[in-house]
Motif scaffolding. Structure first.
Motif, mmCIF file in Angstrom:
data_model
loop_
_atom_site.group_PDB
_atom_site.id
_atom_site.type_symbol
_atom_site.label_atom_id
_atom_site.label_comp_id
_atom_site.label_asym_id
_atom_site.label_seq_id
_atom_site.Cartn_x
_atom_site.Cartn_y
_atom_site.Cartn_z
ATOM 1 N N THR A 1 10.212 33.376 78.832
ATOM 2 C CA THR A 1 9.991 34.777 78.480
ATOM 3 C C THR A 1 11.252 35.562 78.821
ATOM 4 O O THR A 1 11.658 35.621 79.984
ATOM 5 C CB THR A 1 8.768 35.352 79.214
ATOM 6 O OG1 THR A 1 7.622 34.552 78.885
ATOM 7 C CG2 THR A 1 8.507 36.792 78.798
ATOM 8 N N THR A 2 11.868 36.097 77.784
ATOM 9 C CA THR A 2 13.085 36.894 77.917
ATOM 10 C C THR A 2 12.765 38.336 77.545
ATOM 11 O O THR A 2 11.682 38.641 77.028
ATOM 12 C CB THR A 2 14.190 36.368 76.975
ATOM 13 O OG1 THR A 2 13.726 36.450 75.624
ATOM 14 C CG2 THR A 2 14.566 34.941 77.308
ATOM 15 N N THR A 3 13.712 39.210 77.774
ATOM 16 C CA THR A 3 13.600 40.600 77.342
ATOM 17 C C THR A 3 14.419 40.762 76.074
ATOM 18 O O THR A 3 15.614 40.438 76.050
ATOM 19 C CB THR A 3 14.132 41.553 78.434
ATOM 20 O OG1 THR A 3 13.377 41.331 79.629
ATOM 21 C CG2 THR A 3 13.999 43.004 78.006
ATOM 22 N N ARG B 1 11.292 44.484 74.590
ATOM 23 C CA ARG B 1 9.978 43.852 74.714
ATOM 24 C C ARG B 1 10.109 42.416 75.206
ATOM 25 O O ARG B 1 11.111 41.748 74.960
ATOM 26 C CB ARG B 1 9.260 43.829 73.365
ATOM 27 C CG ARG B 1 8.906 45.176 72.837
ATOM 28 C CD ARG B 1 8.130 45.011 71.545
ATOM 29 N NE ARG B 1 7.915 46.296 70.908
ATOM 30 C CZ ARG B 1 7.669 46.433 69.636
ATOM 31 N NH1 ARG B 1 7.612 45.382 68.836
ATOM 32 N NH2 ARG B 1 7.488 47.626 69.131
ATOM 33 N N SER B 2 9.062 41.935 75.851
ATOM 34 C CA SER B 2 9.019 40.533 76.281
ATOM 35 C C SER B 2 8.896 39.640 75.056
ATOM 36 O O SER B 2 8.118 39.921 74.149
ATOM 37 C CB SER B 2 7.824 40.293 77.200
ATOM 38 O OG SER B 2 8.006 40.969 78.405
ATOM 39 N N ARG B 3 9.682 38.575 75.063
ATOM 40 C CA ARG B 3 9.670 37.580 73.980
ATOM 41 C C ARG B 3 9.480 36.208 74.610
ATOM 42 O O ARG B 3 10.242 35.815 75.494
ATOM 43 C CB ARG B 3 10.988 37.591 73.205
ATOM 44 C CG ARG B 3 11.343 38.925 72.599
ATOM 45 C CD ARG B 3 10.439 39.223 71.436
ATOM 46 N NE ARG B 3 10.831 40.469 70.796
ATOM 47 C CZ ARG B 3 10.023 41.173 70.043
ATOM 48 N NH1 ARG B 3 8.784 40.778 69.843
ATOM 49 N NH2 ARG B 3 10.445 42.279 69.483
ATOM 50 N N THR B 4 8.469 35.487 74.161
ATOM 51 C CA THR B 4 8.160 34.182 74.743
ATOM 52 C C THR B 4 8.388 33.089 73.715
ATOM 53 O O THR B 4 7.924 33.187 72.585
ATOM 54 C CB THR B 4 6.716 34.145 75.265
ATOM 55 O OG1 THR B 4 6.553 35.180 76.234
ATOM 56 C CG2 THR B 4 6.382 32.802 75.897
ATOM 57 N N ALA C 1 14.794 36.185 83.533
ATOM 58 C CA ALA C 1 13.721 35.702 82.661
ATOM 59 C C ALA C 1 12.592 35.117 83.506
ATOM 60 O O ALA C 1 12.683 35.055 84.736
ATOM 61 C CB ALA C 1 14.265 34.649 81.702
#
Length: 158
Positions: free
Chosen positions: A54-56, A62-65, A102
């Protein structure tokens, strides 16, 4: 039986159809892992080591997984931005470069990490580790249109 399946996956992982199918299945695998808290995956836990990263988002915040394969390196995780051998870097690598903080989820356990882009001798060492874990990375690198595939070491932070 598990070793036969693992060997089969490593062999078909080199094929173009596997890469094409894999790209299409990532969103579904992401949903399966999210719903199961990272405990289930379409790939199967005995085939390859997997995590959720999970990054920004560098543009949205926004969180991106993203589900990824990884190679263990002590207590750290080595992840490869192969993007299935496409000519562009995957978005998660750009996000990590913009913000190296992350979260890794392995078997339902969330681990805060700091990411570092591997370069030079470290990159060479981590590439060997990654390709030992998933040999098709070599094929993806050959298909990457001259793009140097990014490798990150994700170190747990306290």
């Amino acid at each position: 039986m598990r070793n036969i399946y693992r060997s089969l996956m490593r062999n078909v992982g080199h094929t173009q159809w596997f890469s094409d199918l894999g790209k299409d299945l990532v969103p579904l695998d992401r949903a399966v892992q999210r719903v199961s808290g990272g405990k289930l995956s379409l790939v199967g836990e005995n085939t390859v080591t997997q995590l959720l990263l999970t990054t920004t988002g560098r543009k949205t915040g926004r969180s991106r997984t993203t589900p990824l394969l990884y190679a263990p390196d002590g207590d750290a995780f080595v992840v490869v931005g192969s993007n299935w051998g496409q000519d562009t870097h995957p978005a998660w690598t750009l996000n990590l470069m913009a913000n190296p903080t992350a979260i890794v989820t392995v078997k339902g356990v969330e681990i805060p990490v700091g990411a570092s882009l591997a370069e030079g001798a470290t990159r060479k060492k981590l590439w060997k580790l990654a390709t030992t874990t998933w040999p098709p990375y070599e094929t993806y690198a050959d298909r990457a249109f001259g793009r140097q595939i990014r490798i990150f070491r994700l170190q747990p932070v306290k």
